[in-house]
Design an enzyme around this catalytic site. Structure first.
Site, PDB file in Angstrom:
ATOM      1  N   ASP A  96      57.946  29.036 -21.327  1.00  0.00           N
ATOM      2  CA  ASP A  96      56.604  29.764 -20.826  1.00  0.00           C
ATOM      3  C   ASP A  96      55.663  29.892 -22.189  1.00  0.00           C
ATOM      4  O   ASP A  96      55.828  31.079 -22.804  1.00  0.00           O
ATOM      5  CB  ASP A  96      56.991  30.994 -19.957  1.00  0.00           C
ATOM      6  CG  ASP A  96      55.733  31.696 -19.325  1.00  0.00           C
ATOM      7  OD1 ASP A  96      54.551  30.862 -19.360  1.00  0.00           O
ATOM      8  OD2 ASP A  96      55.713  32.619 -18.739  1.00  0.00           O
ATOM      9  N   ILE A  97      55.081  28.756 -22.518  1.00  0.00           N
ATOM     10  CA  ILE A  97      54.061  28.924 -23.644  1.00  0.00           C
ATOM     11  C   ILE A  97      52.722  29.171 -23.562  1.00  0.00           C
ATOM     12  O   ILE A  97      51.857  29.224 -24.017  1.00  0.00           O
ATOM     13  CB  ILE A  97      54.493  27.684 -24.456  1.00  0.00           C
ATOM     14  CG1 ILE A  97      54.198  26.478 -23.521  1.00  0.00           C
ATOM     15  CG2 ILE A  97      55.943  27.612 -24.891  1.00  0.00           C
ATOM     16  CD1 ILE A  97      54.478  25.007 -24.370  1.00  0.00           C
ATOM     17  N   LYS A  98      52.335  28.791 -22.196  1.00  0.00           N
ATOM     18  CA  LYS A  98      50.841  28.629 -21.622  1.00  0.00           C
ATOM     19  C   LYS A  98      49.819  27.895 -22.784  1.00  0.00           C
ATOM     20  O   LYS A  98      48.820  28.449 -23.144  1.00  0.00           O
ATOM     21  CB  LYS A  98      50.499  30.018 -21.360  1.00  0.00           C
ATOM     22  CG  LYS A  98      50.985  30.801 -20.203  1.00  0.00           C
ATOM     23  CD  LYS A  98      50.748  32.056 -19.862  1.00  0.00           C
ATOM     24  CE  LYS A  98      51.519  32.392 -18.271  1.00  0.00           C
ATOM     25  NZ  LYS A  98      52.701  32.837 -18.635  1.00  0.00           N
ATOM     26  N   ARG A  99      50.317  26.946 -23.302  1.00  0.00           N
ATOM     27  CA  ARG A  99      49.434  26.379 -24.433  1.00  0.00           C
ATOM     28  C   ARG A  99      48.365  25.458 -23.539  1.00  0.00           C
ATOM     29  O   ARG A  99      48.447  25.399 -22.477  1.00  0.00           O
ATOM     30  CB  ARG A  99      50.179  25.074 -25.058  1.00  0.00           C
ATOM     31  CG  ARG A  99      51.350  25.965 -25.939  1.00  0.00           C
ATOM     32  CD  ARG A  99      51.049  27.051 -26.849  1.00  0.00           C
ATOM     33  NE  ARG A  99      52.226  27.231 -27.843  1.00  0.00           N
ATOM     34  CZ  ARG A  99      52.703  28.660 -27.877  1.00  0.00           C
ATOM     35  NH1 ARG A  99      52.397  29.504 -26.980  1.00  0.00           N
ATOM     36  NH2 ARG A  99      53.584  28.732 -28.730  1.00  0.00           N
TER      37      ARG A  99
END
Lengths: 293, 293
Positions: A96-99
């Site tokens: 869960d990095i939401k890059r």
């Protein structure tokens, strides 16, 4: 190729819909297990203990990198080791990095999170910069059989600020994002029929749920918002399709379940104790959702 | 408190508008300097050489974390050391991280990038999840005197997909984001008058530039898109206010300037050579922008 999305589809059919969120800060680790350890070491040992007793009752894990970035280099080593441990167990992990960034930079991020120290099966992506910021992820996903979940309609109250804005064609922003993703899914999907890129859709707005599923039958959903944020098993079922097509994340309600007052009897409050409480919380949530189908 | 935005405002007045983007991959390092070094070590030495000879002619640095995440743990150590080196020189650094997440998680990210191993003066933030995902950054910025640039209208072609969508009130999404930021700037600004949170606005769409500046006089802009992406000095001036109020990022045109065929004479192609070429590129760009004011 058996893609990550096919594996996830199959595992949901067997183990249910729960995605265990390892958003672990050191305060969640029993005090006895923090002795003589750095925060990063304590979190790693705690995560491993949780994975050991939950991997047979959950669909996958989601590891929120912010909790590890907060601990600096040492924290990111724990992040890396946590991902490796989950994958060694044969389980799937969502980073869960939401890059989200321009094309060349997004390609760097895709290398960072689909290979090497931080290799995951799925990532989360932020779409604000547009589809050319998503394309490099899809390109790698096609080559490697990996997957991603693009933020569509999140579960926090602030999602109303922009995601629910109505464009002058009458559609809301989140639905316009969803349409783009469905377009990609038509071309790039697993054997299960779902696109290699799915979407993050919270289970917090019941009145929109059925329509979202109807408009996007080809998107597998990563579903936050269960429990504390207000979503329940019924809300989840509205986002599923034939009982599959989504995993439901819960983090704190699972990994801090051991803090809920219970009759400890003679049991010491350690990682084993916390892990058993986590397992009970996963099984309860799994059965709530299965019961609502 | 002398906030980061005040320092940046003051330094622009003295050193001009150039923000040097250290989006450094190992291919940008001269071959002679890669001998007997890991990629992460070679990039760190290269970055230091560049900073040594450019800090007196640029406003600040922007370090794109994706290039370091790609190299895993070792890369992030180089990222950390690069930030420290820039700050030790007394220069300002923008961590180009484009993070964005729900409140609790955003607070973790703020801790990660305003303190400790990854401490920066400014960060970049993605607004898709809404204002409650931005609030924790502002809270820390107020306490620490730090700053941030929120993605408003980026310079990549894909920004048309969502950022330029017209809402049913006639405004475009990027302008709605800008309005929220101006609202925050009214309450939380430095002595220079600009908000602690500024905005990322590309210099690639000339016809929108003057209107954006007019609508948001209180936002300091981080301006990408110069050079290769099509923006020029005139486009930049439209986004400034009284010749200040923005820094203009350039990365590859500066840090790979040494690759442009020139008459090397007897000079060896090493980090010193690359750094001198970078300095020349910075001075040229600085003077182009100052000349257009």
């Amino acid at each position: 190729m058996n893609t990550s999305i096919d594996k996830l589809f199959d595992v949901v059919a067997v183990k249910g819909h729960v995605c265990v969120g390892l958003d672990t800060c050191v305060d969640y680790v029993p005090a006895a297990e923090r002795q003589n350890k750095t925060s990063a070491e304590a979190v790693l040992a705690f995560n491993k203990a949780l994975v050991d007793v939950t991997f047979d009752v959950c669909a996958c894990y989601k590891v929120q990198i912010a909790y590890y970035e907060e601990m600096g280099i040492d924290g990111l080593r724990t992040y890396s080791e946590t991902l490796k441990y989950i994958r060694q167990k044969g389980s799937l992990v969502i980073a869960d990095i939401k890059r989200g960034d321009i094309t060349d930079t997004a390609a760097r991020y895709a290398k960072a999170h689909f290979y090497g120290d931080f290799e995951a099966d799925f990532v989360t992506i932020n779409p604000y910069m547009g589809m050319d910021s998503i394309a490099p992820w899809l390109k790698e996903a096609v080559v490697l059989g990996k997957g991603a979940f693009v933020l569509m309609r999140t579960s926090n109250p602030g999602m109303r600020d922009f995601q629910q804005l109505a464009a002058n064609n009458g559609k809301k922003l989140y639905d316009i994002v969803g349409d783009k993703l469905s377009g990609l899914a038509a071309e790039h999907h697993g054997k299960c029929g779902y696109g290699l890129l799915g979407a993050v859709v919270g289970c917090t707005e019941r009145d929109e749920a059925a329509q979202i599923r109807k408009n996007h039958p080809d998107l597998f959903f990563l579903i936050p918002g269960y429990g504390a944020q207000g979503g329940g098993a019924l809300d989840v079922t509205l986002l599923l399709r034939n009982g599959n097509g989504g995993v439901v994340n819960a983090s704190r309600s699972i990994i801090t379940a051991w803090k809920t007052p219970v009759n400890h009897g003679q049991k010491p409050v350690n990682n084993s104790f916390a892990a058993e409480a986590a397992r009970e919380a996963v099984v309860k949530m799994r059965d709530e959702i299965l019961g609502a189908l």
